[in-house]
Design a protein around this motif. Structure first.
Motif, mmCIF file in Angstrom:
data_model
loop_
_atom_site.group_PDB
_atom_site.id
_atom_site.type_symbol
_atom_site.label_atom_id
_atom_site.label_comp_id
_atom_site.label_asym_id
_atom_site.label_seq_id
_atom_site.Cartn_x
_atom_site.Cartn_y
_atom_site.Cartn_z
ATOM 1 N N TYR A 1 0.791 -1.234 0.000
ATOM 2 C CA TYR A 1 0.000 0.000 0.000
ATOM 3 C C TYR A 1 0.827 1.291 0.000
ATOM 4 O O TYR A 1 0.718 2.102 0.914
ATOM 5 C CB TYR A 1 -0.982 -0.018 1.184
ATOM 6 N N PHE B 1 -5.561 -0.893 -5.338
ATOM 7 C CA PHE B 1 -6.535 -1.578 -4.483
ATOM 8 C C PHE B 1 -7.942 -0.994 -4.673
ATOM 9 O O PHE B 1 -8.928 -1.735 -4.656
ATOM 10 C CB PHE B 1 -6.094 -1.550 -3.013
ATOM 11 N N ILE C 1 -9.258 -2.697 -7.604
ATOM 12 C CA ILE C 1 -9.673 -4.075 -7.264
ATOM 13 C C ILE C 1 -11.069 -4.055 -6.660
ATOM 14 O O ILE C 1 -11.945 -4.838 -7.024
ATOM 15 C CB ILE C 1 -8.666 -4.729 -6.282
ATOM 16 N N TYR D 1 -14.490 -9.028 -7.655
ATOM 17 C CA TYR D 1 -14.126 -8.861 -6.246
ATOM 18 C C TYR D 1 -15.401 -8.598 -5.436
ATOM 19 O O TYR D 1 -15.714 -7.489 -5.029
ATOM 20 C CB TYR D 1 -13.092 -7.727 -6.097
ATOM 21 N N LEU E 1 -16.267 -9.095 -2.522
ATOM 22 C CA LEU E 1 -16.220 -8.704 -1.100
ATOM 23 C C LEU E 1 -16.808 -7.305 -0.881
ATOM 24 O O LEU E 1 -17.584 -7.085 0.052
ATOM 25 C CB LEU E 1 -14.769 -8.707 -0.578
ATOM 26 N N GLY F 1 -13.927 -4.989 5.756
ATOM 27 C CA GLY F 1 -13.224 -5.340 4.518
ATOM 28 C C GLY F 1 -12.481 -6.661 4.536
ATOM 29 O O GLY F 1 -11.696 -6.940 3.639
ATOM 30 N N SER F 2 -12.681 -7.485 5.577
ATOM 31 C CA SER F 2 -11.938 -8.739 5.723
ATOM 32 C C SER F 2 -10.439 -8.512 5.836
ATOM 33 O O SER F 2 -9.640 -9.362 5.436
ATOM 34 C CB SER F 2 -12.245 -9.703 4.560
ATOM 35 N N ASN F 3 -10.062 -7.380 6.416
ATOM 36 C CA ASN F 3 -8.635 -7.140 6.654
ATOM 37 C C ASN F 3 -8.035 -8.202 7.563
ATOM 38 O O ASN F 3 -6.854 -8.534 7.441
ATOM 39 C CB ASN F 3 -8.419 -5.761 7.297
ATOM 40 N N ASN G 1 -5.942 -11.091 6.154
ATOM 41 C CA ASN G 1 -4.561 -10.950 5.695
ATOM 42 C C ASN G 1 -3.546 -11.303 6.785
ATOM 43 O O ASN G 1 -2.335 -11.197 6.574
ATOM 44 C CB ASN G 1 -4.287 -9.523 5.182
ATOM 45 N N TYR H 1 -9.537 -13.281 -7.082
ATOM 46 C CA TYR H 1 -8.100 -12.987 -6.928
ATOM 47 C C TYR H 1 -7.326 -13.200 -8.225
ATOM 48 O O TYR H 1 -6.253 -12.643 -8.412
ATOM 49 C CB TYR H 1 -7.517 -13.825 -5.768
ATOM 50 N N THR I 1 -5.025 -7.634 -10.106
ATOM 51 C CA THR I 1 -4.379 -8.178 -8.909
ATOM 52 C C THR I 1 -2.903 -8.494 -9.187
ATOM 53 O O THR I 1 -2.047 -8.353 -8.310
ATOM 54 C CB THR I 1 -5.135 -9.436 -8.423
ATOM 55 N N PHE J 1 -1.194 -5.302 -8.811
ATOM 56 C CA PHE J 1 -1.151 -4.980 -7.375
ATOM 57 C C PHE J 1 0.076 -5.651 -6.732
ATOM 58 O O PHE J 1 0.812 -5.037 -5.962
ATOM 59 C CB PHE J 1 -2.452 -5.511 -6.761
ATOM 60 N N GLU K 1 0.995 -12.826 -0.114
ATOM 61 C CA GLU K 1 -0.236 -12.496 0.624
ATOM 62 C C GLU K 1 -1.040 -13.727 1.009
ATOM 63 O O GLU K 1 -1.109 -14.698 0.260
ATOM 64 C CB GLU K 1 -1.132 -11.576 -0.223
ATOM 65 N N SER L 1 -5.034 -14.424 2.077
ATOM 66 C CA SER L 1 -6.382 -13.835 2.211
ATOM 67 C C SER L 1 -7.286 -14.964 2.685
ATOM 68 O O SER L 1 -7.807 -15.725 1.876
ATOM 69 C CB SER L 1 -6.882 -13.293 0.865
HETATM 70 C C1 AVI Z 1 -7.247 -5.770 1.975
HETATM 71 N N1 AVI Z 1 -7.515 -7.209 1.831
HETATM 72 C C2 AVI Z 1 -8.620 -7.638 2.659
HETATM 73 C C3 AVI Z 1 -7.633 -7.652 0.415
HETATM 74 C C4 AVI Z 1 -7.921 -9.179 0.350
HETATM 75 O O1 AVI Z 1 -8.931 -9.539 -0.234
HETATM 76 O O2 AVI Z 1 -7.142 -9.941 0.910
HETATM 77 C C5 AVI Z 1 -6.388 -7.341 -0.397
HETATM 78 C C6 AVI Z 1 -6.422 -7.945 -1.777
HETATM 79 N N2 AVI Z 1 -5.520 -8.737 -2.284
HETATM 80 C C7 AVI Z 1 -5.846 -9.089 -3.508
HETATM 81 N N3 AVI Z 1 -7.013 -8.568 -3.786
HETATM 82 C C8 AVI Z 1 -7.411 -7.819 -2.704
#
Ligand code: AVI
Length: 312
Positions: free
Chosen positions: A26, A34, A37, A43, A45, A152-154, A157, A197, A204, A207, A273, A275
Motif C-alpha cells: 500500500y 486496491f 480491485i 471482487y 467482497l 473489509g476482511s482485513n 490478511n 483474486y 491483482t 497490485f 499475501e 487472504s
Molecule cells: C485488503 N484485503 C482484505 C484484500 C484481500 O482480499 O485480501 C487485499 C487484496 N488482495 C488481492 N485482492 C485484494
C-alpha cells in the motif's frame, strides 16, 4: 530509508522460501490499484459488505444497545466507501454519535474527511492519523461507549496467530460496553473465490508486481518487472488464498541501497499475501481465542460475507 521495510526485504528474500508481506503493497500507487480491485465485478467482497451496511444498518444499530451517544472508531478507514451507508443511516435517523476514522495515510484521511463533510454536513467527525493502538488507548479513556469497525476482511490478511494477537489487542483496549463490528469473508464456492483474486484483466497481478516497482524506487533495485509474473491459489479446505510473485527465469536482482544481490531460479516464488476465508463456526472459535463472544452475524443475501458484532 524505511528500516523495518528494509529488514523485512532482506529477511524475506534471503529465506529458503522467499516471502514479502502484503502490508507493503500500500504505497500511493498500490492504494490506487486496491481501489481498482474493489471496483472489479469479480471482487465480490466490496459489494457484499456494501449490501450488508446498506440494508441492515438499523438492525446493527439495534444490536448495539447503546442508550446514549457513542463513538464509531474505524480502524483503517481508507476511502470509507462502505461505511458511508452506515453513517448516512445514523445521521438520517438522528442518532447521536461521533465518527473517528483512523488511517495511517494522511492523504486517505484528508480525502475521506472532505468527502464526508460535503455529503453528510451534519456528521460529527474527528479524523485521526496514526497507529491504531495509540489512538485506541486514548479513546478508551473516554467515558462514552465505542463501536470499533474493522471492515473489509482485513483480518484475513493475518496468519492465524497474528490475527489472534491483533484481536486480543483490540479487546484489551476496549471498555466493557464497547463492541467490535468485524468484516470477514466467508468460505464459498471455490471458483467464486478463485476468480476474485485471479481476475482476467490482471489488476491483482499489477497490485502484486507494484511491490517490486516500489522496491526498485525506494531501494534502488533493478527488478525487471516483465521477468516476473503472478500466481495465486485457493485451498477450499483451509480457506486460504495464497498469492505469489513468480520469477520467469533464472536471474539476479541487485538492491543497491541494501547492498544485496538476490538470486532467483526459474519459477521460484515469492509468497506475498494470505487472504483467509472463514466458516461461521471458525469465526466463533477465533472470537473465543481473542476473548470475545459473538452477538450477531449480519450476512449479505448470498451468504458470501459477514459483518459480525463481537462483545467482550
Ligand atoms: C485488503 N484485503 C482484505 C484484500 C484481500 O482480499 O485480501 C487485499 C487484496 N488482495 C488481492 N485482492 C485484494
Amino acid at each position: 530509508m524505511n528500516n523495518t521495510f528494509a529488514k523485512d526485504i532482506i529477511k524475506g528474500l534471503t529465506a529458503e522460501n522467499k516471502h514479502l508481506s502484503s502490508k507493503y503493497f500500500y504505497d500511493d500507487n498500490g492504494s490506487r490499484i486496491f481501489q481498482e480491485i474493489m471496483q472489479m465485478p469479480e471482487y465480490y467482497l466490496t459489494d457484499s459488505e456494501f449490501e450488508i451496511l446498506s440494508l441492515q444498518s438499523q438492525q446493527i444499530v439495534d444490536a448495539l444497545d447503546f442508550n446514549q451517544p457513542f463513538n464509531i472508531i474505524e480502524l483503517g478507514a481508507g476511502d470509507g466507501f462502505k461505511t458511508f451507508k452506515l453513517l448516512e443511516h445514523l445521521v438520517n435517523t438522528e442518532v447521536e454519535f461521533n465518527y473517528v476514522p483512523i488511517d495511517i495515510s494522511q492523504e486517505a484521511i484528508t480525502i475521506l474527511t472532505e468527502k464526508l463533510k460535503k455529503r453528510l454536513p451534519k456528521l460529527s467527525i474527528q479524523p485521526k492519523v496514526g497507529d491504531y493502538f495509540e489512538i485506541l488507548k486514548e479513546e478508551s479513556e473516554n467515558e462514552i461507549p465505542s463501536l470499533l469497525l474493522f471492515l473489509g476482511s482485513n483480518v484475513g490478511n493475518y496468519l492465524e496467530d497474528q490475527a489472534i494477537d491483533l484481536l486480543k489487542l483490540f479487546n484489551q483496549n476496549m471498555n466493557v460496553n464497547d463492541k467490535l463490528l468485524i468484516g470477514i469473508d466467508l468460505k464459498k464456492n471455490p471458483i467464486t473465490v478463485h476468480n476474485a483474486y485471479y481476475d482476467k484483466l490482471g489488476v491483482t497481478k499489477r497490485f502484486n508486481l507494484n511491490l517490486l516497482i516500489r522496491i526498485n524506487r525506494e531501494f534502488d533495485a533493478n527488478f525487471k518487472i516483465d521477468d516476473f509474473d503472478f500466481y495465486c491459489h485457493y485451498n477450499p479446505l483451509n480457506g486460504e488464498v495464497k498469492s505469489y510473485i513468480v520469477s520467469l527465469k533464472s536471474q539476479e536482482v541487485h538492491i543497491q541501497k541494501l547492498d544485496t544481490t538476490i538470486a532467483f531460479e526459474q519459477n521460484e516464488l515469492i509468497w506475498t499475501e494470505l487472504s483467509k476465508k472463514y466458516a461461521l463456526s471458525e469465526i466463533e472459535v477465533l472470537a473465543g481465542q481473542a476473548n470475545f463472544s459473538i452477538k450477531n452475524h449480519f450476512l449479505d443475501c448470498k451468504h458470501y460475507f459477514t459483518d459480525s458484532l463481537w462483545v467482550k
